[in-house]
Design an enzyme around this catalytic site. Structure first.
Site, mmCIF file in Angstrom:
data_model
loop_
_atom_site.group_PDB
_atom_site.id
_atom_site.type_symbol
_atom_site.label_atom_id
_atom_site.label_comp_id
_atom_site.label_asym_id
_atom_site.label_seq_id
_atom_site.Cartn_x
_atom_site.Cartn_y
_atom_site.Cartn_z
ATOM 1 N N CYS A 122 0.812 -1.215 0.000
ATOM 2 C CA CYS A 122 0.000 0.000 0.000
ATOM 3 C C CYS A 122 0.846 1.266 0.000
ATOM 4 O O CYS A 122 0.327 2.365 -0.175
ATOM 5 C CB CYS A 122 -0.950 -0.008 1.191
ATOM 6 S SG CYS A 122 -2.154 -1.357 1.122
ATOM 7 N N HIS A 263 -3.195 6.911 3.249
ATOM 8 C CA HIS A 263 -3.647 5.697 2.589
ATOM 9 C C HIS A 263 -4.999 5.297 3.162
ATOM 10 O O HIS A 263 -5.202 5.331 4.377
ATOM 11 C CB HIS A 263 -2.613 4.593 2.816
ATOM 12 C CG HIS A 263 -3.110 3.214 2.519
ATOM 13 N ND1 HIS A 263 -3.696 2.879 1.313
ATOM 14 C CD2 HIS A 263 -3.115 2.085 3.270
ATOM 15 C CE1 HIS A 263 -4.030 1.605 1.335
ATOM 16 N NE2 HIS A 263 -3.695 1.103 2.513
ATOM 17 N N ASN A 293 -10.205 -0.087 -0.183
ATOM 18 C CA ASN A 293 -8.745 -0.045 -0.171
ATOM 19 C C ASN A 293 -8.223 -0.456 -1.548
ATOM 20 O O ASN A 293 -8.272 -1.626 -1.921
ATOM 21 C CB ASN A 293 -8.209 -0.994 0.907
ATOM 22 C CG ASN A 293 -6.701 -0.959 1.028
ATOM 23 O OD1 ASN A 293 -6.007 -0.361 0.202
ATOM 24 N ND2 ASN A 293 -6.178 -1.610 2.053
#
Length: 338
Positions: A122, A263, A293
């Site tokens: 990520c 994030h 996500n």
């Protein structure tokens, strides 16, 4: 506010354009209720997600990157042939090789450009961003295209309710160029990896250790495997530590920032970090409810949300932060110059 801009050998670099893309197909919480034992309220309470986008069959991450790149270059008003290098942050490449950067270069028509992929989980976008920034700061290139994108639904087990509710597909692209006189652009970054966390979030098969076989497929080793509690605890601690560190060493406070773009893994992680930084709620960018996500895609998508909502304007100080599989940690501080 006292901003101590760290010295750069050579020239400064800035983000000069932004473009994003998400596939048109939407998977809602109500859709998931029909697929696995879960509820819309359960997902909302624990993650803040309402829906996510799903890449259509026959397409790959390179297609997400190309669509985002087209918008980015159009916003800047330049042709793909002017791009000198391409850096792609992703953990869901179209294939093991060639690299996604090669595929994007060809599909985009960026003749003469070279490039490579960055696997940072990520943190893929913030890691790729710094690679692109250093290529410009060093004087090696004047126009570097940086993409962060993932197609997480391709490695999601939709019989596992703890992971299948989290992930979506999408991404974005930015153009990195030399800063003009009087512009600051990229200021500082803090990166870290802790490989001991690899056991807590990974895809066990498909690489050289466990090559694809009938056995690995039967054991569902090609899906995301996650220890949710371990990942959550690490993410809360490290996102707060990295962002605090970068602000302190540059002599600024959270309240000095135009916006904080984290994030988008979990709304609770974001709010916990923002509280630690003393960030006003209206300056924290959260769009996880629309996209889920998207791993390396979340920060560029959140950048676009910030611009659209009028929360990211030219001259603003911006803090980016991410924690991902690896474990990886990344934070970046910049002045928005678009």
């Amino acid at each position: 506010m006292s901003l101590a801009v760290r010295p750069v050998v050579g020239r400064r670099a800035k983000i000069s354009a932004l473009g994003t893309y998400v596939p048109p197909k939407v998977l809602t919480n109500q859709d998931l209720e029909k697929m696995v034992e879960t509820t819309d309220q359960w997902i909302l309470d624990r993650t803040g997600i309402r829906e996510r986008h799903v890449l259509e069959q026959g397409k790959g991450v390179s297609d997400i990157c190309v669509e985002a790149a087209k918008k980015c270059l159009a916003a800047r008003g330049i042709a793909p042939t002017e791009v000198e290098a391409i850096v792609i942050g992703t953990v869901t490449p179209d294939m093991m090789f060639p690299s996604t950067a090669c595929l994007v270069q060809d599909k985009l028509g960026a003749k003469g450009a070279w490039g490579f992929d960055v696997s940072g989980g990520c943190c893929g976008f913030v890691y790729a961003l710094q690679a692109g920034v250093k290529l410009v700061e060093s004087g090696a290139h004047k126009k570097v295209l940086v993409c962060g994108a993932d197609a997480n639904t391709r490695m999601t087990d939709y019989s596992d309710r703890t992971t299948c509710v989290l992930f979506g597909d999408g991404g974005g692209a930015v153009l990195i160029e030399p800063a003009e006189e009087g512009e600051i652009g990229m200021i500082d970054f803090v990166h870290e990896v802790d490989g001991s966390g690899g056991v807590s979030l990974n895809m066990p098969a498909g690489g050289s250790l466990n090559p694809s076989t009938h056995e690995t497929v039967d054991k569902k080793m090609h899906y995301i495997h996650q220890d949710g509690q371990a990942v959550y605890k690490f993410a809360v601690r490290k996102m707060a530590e990295s962002t605090t560190r970068i602000l302190e060493r540059n002599g600024i406070k959270g309240s000095d920032l135009g916006c904080f773009i984290p994030h988008q893994a979990n709304k609770r992680i974001i709010t916990a970090t923002a509280d630690r930084l003393g960030m006003p709620e209206d300056r924290v960018i959260i769009n996880i409810e629309k996209y889920g996500n998207t791993s390396a895609g979340t920060i560029p998508l959140a950048m676009e949300t910030a611009v659209e909502d009028g929360k990211l304007k030219k001259g603003d100080l911006v803090l980016l932060a991410a924690v991902g599989a690896g474990f990886t940690v990344g934070a970046a501080l910049l002045r928005w110059e678009i």
